[in-house]
Design a protein around this motif. Structure first.
Motif, PDB file in Angstrom:
ATOM      1  N   LEU A  22      15.733  -1.470   7.128  1.00  0.00           N
ATOM      2  CA  LEU A  22      15.119  -2.753   6.813  1.00  0.00           C
ATOM      3  C   LEU A  22      15.000  -2.822   5.304  1.00  0.00           C
ATOM      4  O   LEU A  22      14.199  -2.096   4.717  1.00  0.00           O
ATOM      5  CB  LEU A  22      13.745  -2.857   7.473  1.00  0.00           C
ATOM      6  N   LEU A  43      11.992  -3.585  15.953  1.00  0.00           N
ATOM      7  CA  LEU A  43      11.793  -2.681  14.818  1.00  0.00           C
ATOM      8  C   LEU A  43      11.419  -1.285  15.289  1.00  0.00           C
ATOM      9  O   LEU A  43      11.890  -0.289  14.738  1.00  0.00           O
ATOM     10  CB  LEU A  43      10.683  -3.231  13.923  1.00  0.00           C
ATOM     11  N   LEU A  72       5.400   1.648  11.110  1.00  0.00           N
ATOM     12  CA  LEU A  72       5.618   0.473  11.957  1.00  0.00           C
ATOM     13  C   LEU A  72       4.554   0.372  13.041  1.00  0.00           C
ATOM     14  O   LEU A  72       4.134  -0.728  13.406  1.00  0.00           O
ATOM     15  CB  LEU A  72       7.008   0.537  12.599  1.00  0.00           C
ATOM     16  N   ILE A 118      14.466   2.801   9.275  1.00  0.00           N
ATOM     17  CA  ILE A 118      13.429   2.632  10.297  1.00  0.00           C
ATOM     18  C   ILE A 118      13.511   3.700  11.382  1.00  0.00           C
ATOM     19  O   ILE A 118      12.759   3.668  12.345  1.00  0.00           O
ATOM     20  CB  ILE A 118      13.476   1.234  10.956  1.00  0.00           C
TER      21      ILE A 118
END
Lengths: 308, 379
Positions: free
Chosen positions: B189, B271, B203, B194
Motif C-alpha cells: 500500500l 487489506l 492494520l 502489507i
C-alpha cells in the motif's frame, strides 16, 4: 453473426434452443408451483424449498437402486412409484416442519426466512453425510432414453418431453386442487380473510399445515422429475432457490397463472440469450430484467385484486 | 433516571459497554494472541462493520437486506483494485505479454487496462470509491424499492437476487474482475508491505479504530430523532407516514449508511486478508452476515460486534476440527436464535445477566434499555 448459417439451420437452432427453454420452463414450473402454494397462499418464505426438492430426488435415486436390485422386471415403471413416495416423504417432512417451526413464526415473516435457511443448512449436511458429497445420478429406464427426430435437423430428447408432460399434468392437478377441492377453497378463503374463515368454521391451523405439506410434497415431485434430466447433489437445491423465488414474485405471488407465465418468460429469455451471449451473461441479464421490472411493478405480472 | 440516561449520547451502562469492548479489542486480544490469530480476529471484526449496519437497517428499521455481501464485496473490490494495480508495475509483470496490467487480465488476453480501472490508480479516489460505490448502489436500489413501498420479504428476496447477480457477473467476467479466484497476490500500500507481521498488527489497530468510528456513528443515529423514527417506522409505518414524515427517505438513508459501513468493512478485509473474491459477495456469505447480527442481538450495536466475533470464531474452530458438525451447528444456530432468542446475546445479557448482576452489586444499575422486540421484530 447469422451469415454462416442457412435459413433452415437458423430455424432449427431457434427451435432447439426454444425447446431447451421449454425444458427449463418445465423445471421452473415444477419448482415454482410448490413455492407458489406456500409463499403465494400462506406468505411463508421457505428457503429450504430446494432441499425439499432434493429430498424427492434422493428418494427417486433410492427407488431406482431398489428396483434395479430387487425388481428388475418392473424397472421401467419405477419412476411412478418413486414420484408418489417423493411426494409422501417431502410432504411428511413439510408437515413436521410446519408443526415444529413454521407455526410459531407466522407473524414474523423475516424470521421465518432465517429459520428455514438454517433448516436448509441442516438438511444439506444430512444429505451430505448420508449420500456423500458427490452428485448422484439415477439410471433412466430405456424408454426414456434417446431422442425423437422431428425433422432431419431438429431432434428432441424424450426425457425432456417426459418432464414437460409431467409439468403440465402437475400444474393441472394443482389447479384442480386449488380451485375445485374443498381444501383449495379453504386455503383461498384463509388467504383473503383469516379471521372470517375461522369464524365460518374452517380449521385454519390444520389447513395451514396441510397447505405447507402439500407445497413441500409438490417440491418433492419436482425433485423426482429433476433426476430425469440432471444429477443430484446435496447443494443442488440452493442453486435454484433464488431463481424460483424470483419466478414466483415476478408472476404475482398469489396467482398460479402468473407463476406459469413468468416461468415461461424467464426460461425462454434465458435460453434464447444463452445462444447469443455466454451462459453467465444471459443469466445476469435475465435476472436484471426481472428485478428491473419488479422495481417498476412490485406486485408482479398478475396481481390478484383483493379488498384489504 | 431511565429517561435522563436515554437522552444522553451514552448512558452509563452503554459507556461501560463501549469501554469493555475497547479494552477487549485494543488490549486483551493483542496481548493474548499471536500475530496470525490477531489477524484472524481482525478479519472477524471486518464482518462486525456489516453487522452494525444491519442493526440499524434490520433491528431498528425493520429492513432486512440479504445482500449486504454486495456492499462488503464492492468496498473490498475497490480496495483490491487499487492494491492490484500497485502490485502490477511493469517491472513486476515483465514476463506478461502486456506488462503493467494485472496478471489475470493478461491471462484473459486483455491488452489494455479497462477505462473503469483507471481511477483506482490513485489512492484517494480508491478510498472514496470504497464508500461511494456501495452507497450509490444502495441508493439506486433504495430509491427504486422504498419509494414504491416495497418492503419486508420482497425487499429481502430482491436484495438476495442482487447478491446472486453480482456473483455471477464477477465470475463470468474473468478478464475484468479476476473471476472465481478473485483479486489475489496483493502486496503493498503506497510502498508499504502489507504482508509483514508488523503491518498486520498496524492494520488490526486501524481496523479497531475505524470500527469505533462506525460504532459512534451508529450510536449517534440511534440516539438522534432519526433513530427513534426508524423504530417507529418498523412498528407502525403508516402512522409515521400520516404524521407527515417521508418514510422512504429515512429508509434510503439508513440503507445507504449500512452499505457504507459494509464497504469500509470490505476494504479492511482486503487489506488484512490480502485478497478479495466472489465467495464473499454471494448469497451464502450475505445471509451469514445477517446471522452475525442476529446472534449478537439485532437491536444492539455492541452485540453485533460480539456476534460477528463469536460466530466467526466458532466457525474457524469447528470447521477446523469437525467440518461436518459446523453446518449442522450453523443451521441450528439460525433456528435457535430466531425461535428462542430473538434478541440474541444482547437480549440474554439485558434480560438475564444484567438484572442479576445489579442484584448482586445492589447498585441498582440500569439495565440496557432495549425496546421490546420479542413482540414485533421486523413486520
Amino acid at each position: 453473426m447469422f451469415s454462416d448459417y442457412s435459413m433452415s439451420e437458423l430455424g432449427a437452432i431457434f427451435a432447439m434452443q426454444g425447446f431447451a427453454g421449454l425444458i427449463l420452463f418445465s423445471v421452473f414450473v415444477l419448482m415454482a408451483l410448490g413455492l407458489a402454494i406456500i409463499f403465494g397462499q400462506m406468505g411463508v418464505i421457505n428457503m429450504a424449498h430446494g432441499e425439499f426438492m432434493i429430498l424427492g430426488a434422493y428418494v427417486t435415486y433410492l427407488m431406482s437402486n431398489f428396483f434395479a436390485d430387487y425388481m428388475p422386471a418392473l424397472f421401467s415403471m419405477y419412476f411412478f412409484v418413486a414420484m408418489i413416495l417423493a411426494f409422501i416423504a417431502s410432504g411428511a417432512l413439510g408437515l413436521f416442519v410446519e408443526w415444529a417451526m413454521i407455526r410459531h413464526l407466522y407473524k414474523r415473516p423475516l424470521d421465518t426466512l432465517l429459520a428455514t435457511w438454517g433448516l436448509s443448512l441442516i438438511l444439506q449436511q444430512i444429505y451430505r453425510s448420508v449420500f456423500g458429497a458427490r452428485e448422484v445420478g439415477v439410471s433412466i429406464p430405456d424408454w426414456m432414453m434417446g431422442s425423437l427426430p422431428v425433422t432431419d435437423l431438429i431432434e428432441v430428447p424424450i426425457n425432456g418431453i417426459f418432464v414437460m408432460v409431467l409439468a403440465v399434468s402437475i400444474s393441472l392437478a394443482v389447479y384442480i386442487l386449488m380451485f375445485k377441492s374443498v381444501w383449495g377453497r379453504q386455503v383461498r378463503a384463509i388467504n383473503q380473510n383469516r379471521v372470517m374463515a375461522g369464524a365460518v368454521g374452517i380449521n385454519t391451523e390444520w389447513t395451514d399445515r396441510l397447505t405447507f405439506g402439500i407445497g413441500c410434497g409438490v417440491a418433492g415431485v419436482a425433485g423426482a422429475a429433476f433426476t430425469m434430466i440432471g444429477s443430484t447433489g446435496p447443494t443442488a437445491g440452493q442453486l435454484y432457490i433464488v431463481d424460483t423465488f424470483l419466478v414466483v414474485v415476478f408472476g404475482g405471488a398469489a396467482s398460479l397463472l402468473g407463476t406459469i407465465a413468468s416461468a415461461f418468460s424467464i426460461s425462454q429469455a434465458q435460453s434464447i440469450m444463452e445462444f447469443f451471449l455466454s451462459g453467465s451473461m444471459a443469466k445476469v441479464l435475465t435476472l436484471l430484467t426481472v428485478v428491473g421490472i419488479l422495481m417498476i411493478r412490485p406486485q408482479g405480472l398478475f396481481a390478484l385484486k383483493l379488498r384489504k | 433516571m431511565m429517561t435522563n440516561a436515554s437522552n444522553r449520547f451514552l448512558s452509563r451502562s452503554e459507556l461501560i459497554g463501549f469501554a469493555v469492548l475497547a479494552a477487549i479489542i485494543f488490549i486483551v486480544l493483542p496481548v493474548m494472541l499471536d500475530t496470525f490469530r490477531l489477524n484472524l480476529f481482525g478479519k472477524y471484526l471486518t464482518y462486525a462493520f456489516v453487522a452494525i449496519g444491519l442493526v440499524l437497517c434490520w433491528g431498528a428499521g425493520g429492513i432486512l437486506s440479504l445482500g449486504q455481501g454486495v456492499f462488503f464485496g464492492l468496498g473490498g473490490y475497490c480496495m483490491a483494485m487499487f492494491l492490484k494495480l500497485e502490485a502490477s508495475t511493469p517491472e513486476n509483470t515483465a514476463i506478461q505479454s502486456t506488462p503493467g496490467i494485472p496478471d489475470f487480465m493478461d491471462w484473459n488476453q486483455l491488452t489494455a487496462l479497462p477505462v473503469w480501472w483507471e481511477p483506482f490508480k490513485v489512492l484517494p479516489l480508491a478510498l472514496l470509491a470504497v464508500v461511494l460505490v456501495p452507497v450509490v448502489f444502495a441508493f439506486i436500489i433504495g430509491v427504486a424499492m422504498f419509494t414504491r413501498r416495497v418492503g419486508g420479504v420482497y425487499f429481502a428476496i430482491i436484495t438476495q437476487a442482487f447478491a446472486a447477480i453480482l456473483t455471477i457477473l464477477i465470475i463470468g467476467q474473468q478478464g475484468y474482475t479476476g473471476g472465481v479466484n478473485g483479486i489475489t497476490d496483493l502486496r503493498t500500500l503506497l510502498g508499504w508491505d502489507i504482508r509483514t507481521d508488523e503491518a498486520k498488527e498496524v492494520l488490526y489497530y486501524v481496523n479497531g479504530v475505524l470500527l469505533f468510528v462506525v460504532l459512534f456513528a451508529a450510536q449517534f443515529v440511534r440516539k438522534s430523532k432519526l433513530g427513534r423514527l426508524l423504530i417507529a417506522m418498523r412498528d407502525q409505518e403508516d402512522r409515521v407516514r400520516f404524521s407527515g414524515y417521508n418514510v422512504a427517505n429515512f429508509k434510503i438513508f439508513v440503507f445507504c449508511l449500512g452499505a457504507a459501513f459494509a464497504g469500509i468493512g470490505g476494504a479492511m478485509f482486503t487489506l488484512q486478508v490480502g485478497f478479495m473474491s466472489p465467495t464473499l459477495v454471494g448469497i451464502v456469505p450475505s445471509i451469514e452476515m445477517v446471522i452475525f447480527c442476529a446472534v449478537g442481538g439485532r437491536l444492539s450495536i455492541l452485540g453485533a460486534v460480539y456476534g460477528a466475533l463469536l460466530v466467526n470464531w466458532a466457525k474457524t474452530t469447528f470447521s477446523e476440527s469437525f467440518p461436518e458438525l459446523w453446518l449442522l451447528g450453523l443451521g441450528g444456530l439460525f433456528i435457535a436464535v430466531v425461535m428462542a432468542f430473538p434478541n440474541g446475546l444482547a437480549g440474554i445479557w439485558a434480560e438475564q445477566i444484567a438484572p442479576r448482576l445489579a442484584k448482586l452489586t445492589k447498585s441498582g444499575g440500569a439495565s440496557v434499555p432495549l425496546p421490546d422486540a420479542a413482540k414485533s421484530p421486523a413486520e
